[in-house]
Design a protein around this motif. Sequence first.
Motif, mmCIF file in Angstrom:
data_model
loop_
_atom_site.group_PDB
_atom_site.id
_atom_site.type_symbol
_atom_site.label_atom_id
_atom_site.label_comp_id
_atom_site.label_asym_id
_atom_site.label_seq_id
_atom_site.Cartn_x
_atom_site.Cartn_y
_atom_site.Cartn_z
ATOM 1 N N UNK A 79 0.824 -1.201 0.000
ATOM 2 C CA UNK A 79 0.000 0.000 0.000
ATOM 3 C C UNK A 79 0.865 1.261 0.000
ATOM 4 N N UNK A 80 2.156 1.096 0.262
ATOM 5 C CA UNK A 80 3.075 2.230 0.229
ATOM 6 C C UNK A 80 3.016 2.862 -1.161
ATOM 7 N N UNK A 81 3.044 4.180 -1.261
ATOM 8 C CA UNK A 81 3.033 4.807 -2.581
ATOM 9 C C UNK A 81 4.260 4.373 -3.390
ATOM 10 N N UNK A 82 4.011 3.794 -4.539
ATOM 11 C CA UNK A 82 5.099 3.414 -5.422
ATOM 12 C C UNK A 82 4.803 3.957 -6.811
ATOM 13 N N UNK A 83 5.832 3.994 -7.627
ATOM 14 C CA UNK A 83 5.695 4.468 -8.999
ATOM 15 C C UNK A 83 5.554 3.271 -9.927
ATOM 16 N N UNK A 84 4.718 3.453 -10.942
ATOM 17 C CA UNK A 84 4.543 2.427 -11.953
ATOM 18 C C UNK A 84 4.746 3.085 -13.308
ATOM 19 N N UNK A 85 5.612 2.505 -14.115
ATOM 20 C CA UNK A 85 5.898 3.063 -15.427
ATOM 21 C C UNK A 85 5.667 2.007 -16.490
ATOM 22 N N UNK A 86 5.166 2.442 -17.630
ATOM 23 C CA UNK A 86 4.927 1.543 -18.745
ATOM 24 C C UNK A 86 5.729 2.051 -19.941
ATOM 25 N N UNK A 87 6.512 1.154 -20.530
ATOM 26 C CA UNK A 87 7.205 1.472 -21.765
ATOM 27 C C UNK A 87 6.324 0.940 -22.885
ATOM 28 N N UNK A 88 5.846 1.841 -23.737
ATOM 29 C CA UNK A 88 4.874 1.458 -24.758
ATOM 30 C C UNK A 88 5.549 0.884 -25.994
ATOM 31 N N UNK A 89 4.775 0.124 -26.742
ATOM 32 C CA UNK A 89 5.243 -0.448 -27.996
ATOM 33 C C UNK A 89 5.207 0.626 -29.076
ATOM 34 N N UNK A 90 6.082 0.502 -30.040
ATOM 35 C CA UNK A 90 6.033 1.436 -31.169
ATOM 36 C C UNK A 90 5.114 0.906 -32.268
ATOM 37 N N UNK A 91 4.533 -0.263 -32.041
ATOM 38 C CA UNK A 91 3.635 -0.871 -33.021
ATOM 39 C C UNK A 91 2.185 -0.520 -32.702
ATOM 40 N N UNK A 92 1.365 -0.421 -33.714
ATOM 41 C CA UNK A 92 -0.035 -0.035 -33.530
ATOM 42 C C UNK A 92 -0.860 -1.146 -32.909
ATOM 43 N N UNK A 93 -0.686 -2.389 -33.340
ATOM 44 C CA UNK A 93 -1.555 -3.494 -32.924
ATOM 45 C C UNK A 93 -1.667 -3.655 -31.414
ATOM 46 N N UNK A 94 -0.572 -3.675 -30.659
ATOM 47 C CA UNK A 94 -0.731 -3.898 -29.212
ATOM 48 C C UNK A 94 -1.137 -2.667 -28.402
ATOM 49 N N UNK A 95 -1.188 -1.497 -29.010
ATOM 50 C CA UNK A 95 -1.405 -0.281 -28.228
ATOM 51 C C UNK A 95 -2.760 -0.230 -27.527
ATOM 52 N N UNK A 96 -3.812 -0.738 -28.133
ATOM 53 C CA UNK A 96 -5.119 -0.716 -27.458
ATOM 54 C C UNK A 96 -5.060 -1.493 -26.150
ATOM 55 N N UNK A 97 -4.477 -2.692 -26.193
ATOM 56 C CA UNK A 97 -4.360 -3.510 -24.981
ATOM 57 C C UNK A 97 -3.457 -2.831 -23.949
#
Length: 130
Positions: A74-92
């Motif tokens: 429950x401690x405040x932590x950071x969450x980061x997402x590195x996105x894909x450069x491809x279009x297909x997986x971006x919606x998910x």
Amino acid sequence: MPVTVTSDQERRFTVTACEGVVTDEEFLRAREQLLADPAFDPTFDRIWDFYAVTHVRVSEAVVARLVAASPNSEKPICRAVVVSERTEPMTAILNFINLTRQANRRIAAFPDRGRAEKWIATVRADLPQP
């Protein structure tokens, strides 16, 4: 394996890296791997690296279940997402970010892991210490 999990004790974060075609089974196996890792600490910040993902075959139900049962504290932590450069997986990927944001507002998306790591180090310095 298209999904791997590593814990970096020195920098105090966990990285889930995905590549190629990612399925429900790989995502669930990654959670098991994370929980079995003796180096994992629930207070570590998290990075999900989806940069190399080409296709996503992960159901919304599995993503929702994993987000709802997060092993992080429950401690405040950071969450980061590195996105894909491809279009297909971006919606998910965007759906994953949205679900995670509902549980924790401290999440951001980046084009590469270096920027994600830098953001975590910067934001972490601003968080209240236990």
